[in-house]
Design a protein around this motif. Structure first.
Motif, mmCIF file in Angstrom:
data_model
loop_
_atom_site.group_PDB
_atom_site.id
_atom_site.type_symbol
_atom_site.label_atom_id
_atom_site.label_comp_id
_atom_site.label_asym_id
_atom_site.label_seq_id
_atom_site.Cartn_x
_atom_site.Cartn_y
_atom_site.Cartn_z
ATOM 1 N N ALA A 79 38.573 162.808 -9.027
ATOM 2 C CA ALA A 79 37.869 163.420 -10.152
ATOM 3 C C ALA A 79 36.671 162.577 -10.560
ATOM 4 N N LEU A 80 36.818 161.265 -10.570
ATOM 5 C CA LEU A 80 35.694 160.395 -10.913
ATOM 6 C C LEU A 80 34.584 160.487 -9.872
ATOM 7 N N GLU A 82 33.916 163.141 -8.096
ATOM 8 C CA GLU A 82 33.255 164.436 -8.324
ATOM 9 C C GLU A 82 32.281 164.331 -9.489
ATOM 10 N N GLU A 83 32.660 163.635 -10.551
ATOM 11 C CA GLU A 83 31.758 163.454 -11.686
ATOM 12 C C GLU A 83 30.515 162.682 -11.276
ATOM 13 N N ASP A 84 30.688 161.671 -10.444
ATOM 14 C CA ASP A 84 29.536 160.912 -9.961
ATOM 15 C C ASP A 84 28.622 161.791 -9.125
ATOM 16 N N GLU A 86 28.273 165.072 -9.446
ATOM 17 C CA GLU A 86 27.597 165.993 -10.356
ATOM 18 C C GLU A 86 26.462 165.293 -11.100
ATOM 19 N N ALA A 87 26.663 164.052 -11.459
ATOM 20 C CA ALA A 87 25.639 163.312 -12.189
ATOM 21 C C ALA A 87 24.448 162.993 -11.296
ATOM 22 N N GLY A 92 21.289 166.995 -13.178
ATOM 23 C CA GLY A 92 22.148 166.091 -13.924
ATOM 24 C C GLY A 92 21.481 164.757 -14.195
#
Length: 108
Positions: A79-80, A82-84, A86-87, A92
């Protein structure tokens, strides 16, 4: 190894030598080594039986993978990541100093 360092092992060896005596200590150490080998062999057999029962798609199965802490850690790390990802996309980008974040009137 269970969080035991060299000083703790030295204390355990000293207490074992005092309690068991130098005559019985080698025999007890040999029995402990045999017991550890037997437990390791039983665990490996259980893992191999589990792999055989589950089939070829689980040939690389490790029992550590079934630990709930490992499973949760794996999903959190994914999950982390994936957040990276997206950013790092073009939309983003980080806000400039003083820039207001976008506002969606239909969100609430």
């Amino acid at each position: 190894m269970f969080g035991i360092g060299l000083p703790e092992l030295a204390v355990i060896a000293l207490v074992a030598m005092i309690v068991l005596g130098p005559d019985r200590l080698p025999q007890v150490a040999k029995q402990a080594g045999q017991m550890i080998r037997q437990v390791r062999r039983m665990a490996n057999n259980a893992r191999d039986d589990l792999r055989d029962e589950l089939g070829p798609e689980y040939a690389d199965l490790e029992l550590r993978d079934l630990d709930p802490r490992v499973i949760v850690r794996k999903h959190v790390m994914e999950a982390l990541a994936e957040e990276d990802d997206e950013a790092s996309r073009p939309g983003g980008r980080p806000l400039a100093p003083g820039e207001l974040p976008p506002y969606d009137t239909e969100a609430t």
